[in-house]
Scaffold this motif. Structure first.
Motif, PDB file in Angstrom:
ATOM      1  N   GLY A 130       0.795  -1.215   0.000  1.00 13.99           N
ATOM      2  CA  GLY A 130       0.000   0.000   0.000  1.00 13.99           C
ATOM      3  C   GLY A 130       0.832   1.271   0.000  1.00 13.99           C
ATOM      4  O   GLY A 130       2.037   1.275  -0.251  1.00 13.99           O
ATOM      5  N   ILE A 131       0.188   2.340   0.350  1.00 13.32           N
ATOM      6  CA  ILE A 131       0.771   3.682   0.304  1.00 13.32           C
ATOM      7  C   ILE A 131       1.750   3.873   1.462  1.00 13.32           C
ATOM      8  O   ILE A 131       1.590   3.306   2.536  1.00 13.32           O
ATOM      9  N   GLU A 132       2.779   4.675   1.220  1.00  7.62           N
ATOM     10  CA  GLU A 132       3.750   5.014   2.261  1.00  7.62           C
ATOM     11  C   GLU A 132       3.196   6.164   3.115  1.00  7.62           C
ATOM     12  O   GLU A 132       2.855   7.226   2.596  1.00  7.62           O
ATOM     13  N   PRO A 133       3.123   5.999   4.433  1.00 10.45           N
ATOM     14  CA  PRO A 133       2.498   7.024   5.268  1.00 10.45           C
ATOM     15  C   PRO A 133       3.281   8.322   5.403  1.00 10.45           C
ATOM     16  O   PRO A 133       2.729   9.319   5.867  1.00 10.45           O
ATOM     17  N   LEU A 134       4.556   8.325   5.004  1.00  8.35           N
ATOM     18  CA  LEU A 134       5.325   9.563   5.063  1.00  8.35           C
ATOM     19  C   LEU A 134       5.407  10.263   3.710  1.00  8.35           C
ATOM     20  O   LEU A 134       6.017  11.323   3.597  1.00  8.35           O
ATOM     21  N   ASP A 137       1.431  11.851  -0.953  1.00 11.85           N
ATOM     22  CA  ASP A 137       0.118  11.424  -1.438  1.00 11.85           C
ATOM     23  C   ASP A 137      -0.716  10.730  -0.366  1.00 11.85           C
ATOM     24  O   ASP A 137      -1.897  10.427  -0.588  1.00 11.85           O
ATOM     25  N   PHE A 138      -0.127  10.481   0.789  1.00 14.21           N
ATOM     26  CA  PHE A 138      -0.904   9.984   1.918  1.00 14.21           C
ATOM     27  C   PHE A 138      -1.468  11.185   2.648  1.00 14.21           C
ATOM     28  O   PHE A 138      -0.763  11.897   3.368  1.00 14.21           O
ATOM     29  N   LEU A 143      -7.212   8.894   2.565  1.00  7.19           N
ATOM     30  CA  LEU A 143      -7.699   7.984   3.595  1.00  7.19           C
ATOM     31  C   LEU A 143      -9.223   7.899   3.563  1.00  7.19           C
ATOM     32  O   LEU A 143      -9.797   6.815   3.720  1.00  7.19           O
ATOM     33  N   HIS A 144      -9.877   9.026   3.349  1.00 11.49           N
ATOM     34  CA  HIS A 144     -11.345   9.025   3.299  1.00 11.49           C
ATOM     35  C   HIS A 144     -11.837   8.199   2.114  1.00 11.49           C
ATOM     36  O   HIS A 144     -12.789   7.414   2.242  1.00 11.49           O
ATOM     37  N   ARG A 145     -11.198   8.341   0.967  1.00  5.65           N
ATOM     38  CA  ARG A 145     -11.598   7.553  -0.211  1.00  5.65           C
ATOM     39  C   ARG A 145     -11.321   6.072   0.009  1.00  5.65           C
ATOM     40  O   ARG A 145     -12.146   5.212  -0.300  1.00  5.65           O
ATOM     41  N   GLN A 163      -3.016  -1.632   2.297  1.00  6.14           N
ATOM     42  CA  GLN A 163      -3.605  -0.289   2.321  1.00  6.14           C
ATOM     43  C   GLN A 163      -2.543   0.760   2.652  1.00  6.14           C
ATOM     44  O   GLN A 163      -2.287   1.675   1.872  1.00  6.14           O
ATOM     45  N   VAL A 164      -1.943   0.628   3.828  1.00  4.11           N
ATOM     46  CA  VAL A 164      -0.900   1.544   4.297  1.00  4.11           C
ATOM     47  C   VAL A 164       0.254   0.682   4.803  1.00  4.11           C
ATOM     48  O   VAL A 164       0.021  -0.288   5.524  1.00  4.11           O
TER      49      VAL A 164
END
Length: 269
Positions: A130-134, A137-138, A143-145, A163-164
Motif C-alpha cells: 500500500g501507500i507510504e504514510p510519510l 500522497d498519503f 484515507l477518506h476515499r 492499504q498503508v
C-alpha cells in the motif's frame, strides 16, 4: 518486529557509509534465514557499486546497477556498520563487504531475509503493498476515499499493508490515541475532517519515533548499536491499567486481529 521508524532509522544510519562504494563480496555464515540466502550472493554482488539505499514498507532495498538486494530484519534482526576485520558473534549471519567496511546482519531468531532481485523490477514481495504514510500522497482525502464504506476497524485498516505500509501495532495504537479515535471505530465511519486529523497524527507519531531512534523492540538496535527510545513516550501501548497521560483514566486493553490493542476509553471515541 521492527516497524517503519526502526527500519528507516537503520536506513539513515547505514546509507552514508555505503553509498556509491563498490561491493567487494559477501560472507554468508548461516544461509538458513526465513528464506535461504542465495548461494551465489557473493558472485552476484561482487564489483557492483551501490547506487541507493531505500526503504519500502518494512523492507530495506539496496539498489545496484544490475538488480537490488532486499533485506528484512524479521523479529530480532539488526544491520550495523562495522570494520570488515571485526570478529563475528554467534548470530552474525551475513556480511556485505565494501572494502574495509562491512554491513553486518545480526539475527538471533533467523526470521529475517536477504534476497536478490535481478533488474529494475521490484521484488515480488513488494508487489501489492500500500501507500507510504510519510509520502505526500498519503493525506486526508486519500484515507477518506480508501476507507469509504468499509467496516474494518480503524486500527486493523492502518495495519493492513495492502492499504498503508509500515504501521504496526505500536504506531497504530499511538496514532489513534493522538487522533482521539477508538481503535474499533470502522474506518468507513470517519468523515473527511477526522481522516485528515488521523493522517496528521500518524505522520506526527512516526516522525517523533524517528527522532527518538525508534522503539526498543526485543533486540532492536540501530546501525550504530544504540537502542531506540520512543517507548518512553508511549501514551497507551503496553500501559493497560496505568493512568492515561492526559485524563488519568486507566488505559484498557482488548484483542483485535489477534493483537493486543491499548486505548483510553475517555480520550478515544
Amino acid at each position: 518486529m521492527p516497524e517503519l521508524p526502526e527500519v528507516e532509522t537503520t536506513r539513515r544510519g547505514i546509507a552514508p557509509a555505503l553509498l556509491h562504494r563498490s561491493c567487494t563480496g559477501a560472507i554468508v555464515r548461516n544461509p538458513r534465514l526465513r528464506h535461504p540466502v542465495p548461494d551465489d550472493l557473493d558472485a552476484t554482488i561482487r564489483g557492483l557499486e551501490l547506487g541507493s539505499v531505500e526503504r519500502r514498507a518494512k523492507y530495506m532495498v539496496l539498489r545496484f546497477a544490475t538488480g537490488s538486494l532486499l533485506i528484512h530484519l524479521g523479529m530480532s534482526g539488526s544491520l550495523r556498520i562495522v570494520p570488515a576485520t571485526t570478529e563475528p558473534d554467534k548470530h552474525d549471519h551475513l556480511d556485505i563487504l565494501f572494502g574495509d567496511t562491512a554491513l553486518r546482519l545480526r539475527d538471533p531468531r533467523r526470521f529475517g531475509l536477504v534476497l536478490w532481485q535481478d533488474g529494475p523490477a521490484p521484488h515480488p514481495l513488494l508487489a501489492g503493498l500500500g501507500i507510504e504514510p510519510l509520502n505526500d500522497d498519503f493525506d486526508g482525502p486519500w484515507l477518506h476515499r480508501a476507507g469509504r464504506d468499509r467496516k474494518t476497524p480503524s486500527k486493523l485498516f492502518l495495519m493492513d499493508g495492502h492499504q498503508v505500509v509500515g504501521i504496526g501495532n505500536i504506531y497504530a495504537s499511538e496514532s489513534l490515541f493522538r487522533a482521539g479515535i477508538d481503535p474499533a471505530t470502522p474506518i468507513g465511519e470517519l468523515g473527511p475532517r477526522r481522516c485528515t486529523r488521523l493522517v496528521a497524527c500518524i505522520r506526527e507519531t512516526l516522525q517523533d519515533a524517528l527522532a527518538a531512534g525508534g522503539s526498543t523492540l526485543r533486540d532492536f538496535v540501530s546501525s550504530d548499536g544504540a537502542p531506540g527510545y520512543f517507548q518512553q513516550q508511549y501514551f497507551v501501548y503496553g500501559r493497560a491499567g496505568e493512568p492515561c497521560r492526559k485524563c488519568a483514566t486507566p488505559i484498557r486493553k482488548r484483542i483485535m486481529g489477534q493483537r493486543a490493542t491499548f486505548f483510553c476509553p475517555r480520550c478515544q471515541r
